[in-house]
Design a protein around this motif. Structure first.
Motif, mmCIF file in Angstrom:
data_model
loop_
_atom_site.group_PDB
_atom_site.id
_atom_site.type_symbol
_atom_site.label_atom_id
_atom_site.label_comp_id
_atom_site.label_asym_id
_atom_site.label_seq_id
_atom_site.Cartn_x
_atom_site.Cartn_y
_atom_site.Cartn_z
ATOM 1 N N LYS A 24 0.704 -1.229 -0.081
ATOM 2 C CA LYS A 24 -0.113 0.020 0.022
ATOM 3 C C LYS A 24 0.957 1.350 -0.078
ATOM 4 O O LYS A 24 0.699 2.299 -0.579
ATOM 5 C CB LYS A 24 -0.804 -0.104 1.123
ATOM 6 N N THR A 25 1.964 1.316 0.923
ATOM 7 C CA THR A 25 2.779 2.453 0.953
ATOM 8 C C THR A 25 3.357 2.630 -0.499
ATOM 9 O O THR A 25 3.750 3.687 -0.989
ATOM 10 C CB THR A 25 3.934 2.153 1.783
ATOM 11 N N LEU A 26 3.802 1.472 -1.342
ATOM 12 C CA LEU A 26 4.520 1.673 -2.515
ATOM 13 C C LEU A 26 3.358 2.214 -3.625
ATOM 14 O O LEU A 26 3.679 3.157 -4.493
ATOM 15 C CB LEU A 26 5.037 0.436 -2.995
ATOM 16 N N VAL A 27 2.253 1.608 -3.369
ATOM 17 C CA VAL A 27 1.113 2.242 -4.533
ATOM 18 C C VAL A 27 0.936 3.695 -4.201
ATOM 19 O O VAL A 27 0.738 4.599 -5.178
ATOM 20 C CB VAL A 27 -0.018 1.303 -4.085
ATOM 21 N N ILE A 28 0.862 3.988 -2.875
ATOM 22 C CA ILE A 28 0.666 5.390 -2.561
ATOM 23 C C ILE A 28 1.786 6.449 -3.167
ATOM 24 O O ILE A 28 1.434 7.487 -3.619
ATOM 25 C CB ILE A 28 0.512 5.652 -0.949
ATOM 26 N N LEU A 29 2.922 5.881 -2.926
ATOM 27 C CA LEU A 29 4.050 6.536 -3.330
ATOM 28 C C LEU A 29 3.914 6.656 -4.948
ATOM 29 O O LEU A 29 4.428 7.901 -5.421
ATOM 30 C CB LEU A 29 5.360 6.022 -2.903
ATOM 31 N N ILE A 30 3.586 5.867 -5.647
ATOM 32 C CA ILE A 30 3.627 5.859 -6.925
ATOM 33 C C ILE A 30 2.596 6.871 -7.626
ATOM 34 O O ILE A 30 2.719 7.605 -8.125
ATOM 35 C CB ILE A 30 3.527 4.413 -7.627
ATOM 36 N N ALA B 46 3.642 10.420 -6.932
ATOM 37 C CA ALA B 46 4.510 10.650 -8.089
ATOM 38 C C ALA B 46 3.898 11.017 -9.257
ATOM 39 O O ALA B 46 4.348 11.932 -10.118
ATOM 40 C CB ALA B 46 5.751 9.816 -7.962
ATOM 41 N N SER B 47 2.874 10.250 -9.690
ATOM 42 C CA SER B 47 2.261 10.449 -10.788
ATOM 43 C C SER B 47 1.517 11.756 -10.848
ATOM 44 O O SER B 47 1.392 12.370 -11.813
ATOM 45 C CB SER B 47 1.536 9.152 -11.069
ATOM 46 N N ALA B 48 0.824 12.076 -9.691
ATOM 47 C CA ALA B 48 0.182 13.187 -9.656
ATOM 48 C C ALA B 48 0.896 14.465 -9.690
ATOM 49 O O ALA B 48 0.641 15.584 -10.192
ATOM 50 C CB ALA B 48 -0.639 13.122 -8.242
#
Length: 62
Positions: A3-9, A12-14
């Motif tokens: 979940k942390t990795l998905v949130i960071l991605i 970053a994309s935003a």
């Protein structure tokens, strides 16, 4: 961890999308669309620069 990795991605994309949109809006009034090496753009900037330093036509006729 996932979940942390998905949130960071997603963050970053935003940020990247916001940066891209900001640059697109900033370049909207530029007819060259951000082109760096165009002769037309260099000529345009040169004419802008030169027109600031020219004396008026009637200056020497006084």
């Amino acid at each position: 961890m996932q979940k942390t990795l998905v949130i960071l991605i997603l963050i970053a994309s935003a940020v990247y999308a916001g940066w891209w949109i900001f640059n697109a809006i900033r370049r909207a009034s530029d007819p060259c669309c951000g082109c760096e090496g165009c002769q037309l753009k260099e000529l345009k900037q040169h004419s802008k620069h030169c027109s600031k330093h020219k004396k008026p036509q009637c200056w020497h006729k006084k």
